[in-house]
Each structure stands twice: as structure tokens, then as C-alpha cells.
Enzyme design. Structure first.
Site, PDB file in Angstrom:
ATOM      1  CD  GLU A  27      33.508 -12.688   7.247  1.00  0.00           C
ATOM      2  OE1 GLU A  27      34.738 -12.851   7.172  1.00  0.00           O
ATOM      3  OE2 GLU A  27      32.783 -12.364   6.287  1.00  0.00           O
ATOM      4  CE1 TYR A  59      56.116   4.910  18.200  1.00  0.00           C
ATOM      5  CE2 TYR A  59      57.967   5.891  17.047  1.00  0.00           C
ATOM      6  CZ  TYR A  59      57.423   5.357  18.200  1.00  0.00           C
ATOM      7  OH  TYR A  59      58.168   5.276  19.339  1.00  0.00           O
ATOM      8  CD  GLU A  79      40.119  -7.234  -1.472  1.00  0.00           C
ATOM      9  OE1 GLU A  79      40.420  -8.270  -2.083  1.00  0.00           O
ATOM     10  OE2 GLU A  79      39.197  -7.182  -0.633  1.00  0.00           O
ATOM     11  CE  LYS A 105      37.730 -11.768   7.043  1.00  0.00           C
ATOM     12  NZ  LYS A 105      36.794 -11.414   5.962  1.00  0.00           N
TER      13      LYS A 105
END
Length: 127
Positions: A27, A59, A79, A105
């Protein structure tokens, strides 16, 4: 102040990024796609009445902070990535009272044919 997670909100959904977050060396080396859904609790009464950008959080500015944080420090866990984004948004915009963030993911390293792994954090500003 409103009760956390109720009331007016600015929503950014399906923000796509390519990054190198994750536990595994593959990864970190190859990277993968991530998607971020975000709700920010902001009183939108004044901008609704005045039609003036100076009375709200842009935004576009929120997106810029999310992108910079996502592309900054690599994390092993989504997280931690989500918490870093929340912290950066609270630090950048005093008008944001609460945040709900989901980090998705789709290419998580698990044997799934279809779907995605995701986490969601609910955070209220502590004054």
C-alpha cells in the site's frame, strides 16, 4: 450552539484521492484510491439571508484543507487519517461546530469481489 450532528451543514461527498495510506508495504509502494464523505455543522442562517460568501465557510476552502491533509502525513490506519482531517478542519475553521467524516477504501487488502471498507468518525468541537 446546536446539538452535535443536527442542524445546518456543509456537505462534501465522494471526494476522490489517490494515496499511500495503509498497513502493508504494498500500500505504501503502490498506493490506492480513497473516497471521503464529509458533513460539517455550520450555522448557515446568515449566508441564507444575506447571499454573501463572507458569512459562511467556503466548501472550496474545506476541500483544500482535506486535500492538503490527505496528501500530507502518511497513516497506517484510515481512522488516523480521518482524525487528522477533522483536527485540521477544526483548526482552520472556527465556525465548524461538528464533523461527520467517512473514509472509504474500495481496494482494501481483503478478498472481496465487490464493496469497500470504510470508517466513520463523529466529532464535536470541544471549546
Amino acid at each position: 450552539m446546536t446539538t452535535p450532528f443536527t442542524g445546518d451543514r456543509i456537505i462534501l461527498k465522494d471526494l476522490g484521492f489517490y494515496g499511500y495510506h495503509g498497513l502493508f508495504s504494498e500500500e505504501a509502494k503502490l498506493g490506492q484510491r480513497f473516497f471521503v464523505d464529509l458533513e460539517c455543522g455550520v450555522d448557515l442562517g446568515a449566508p441564507g439571508e444575506t447571499d454573501a460568501i463572507g458569512h459562511t465557510v467556503s466548501y472550496a476552502d474545506i476541500y483544500d484543507v482535506v486535500k492538503a491533509t490527505f496528501e500530507g502525513k502518511r497513516t497506517k490506519l484510515i481512522e488516523a487519517l480521518a482524525q487528522n482531517i477533522v483536527t485540521a478542519l477544526f483548526d482552520s475553521f472556527a465556525d465548524i461546530d461538528w464533523i461527520v467524516i467517512r473514509v472509504r477504501k474500495p481496494e482494501a487488502p481483503i478478498a472481496m469481489v465487490r464493496g469497500e471498507a470504510a470508517i466513520e468518525l463523529h466529532r464535536a468541537r470541544t471549546h
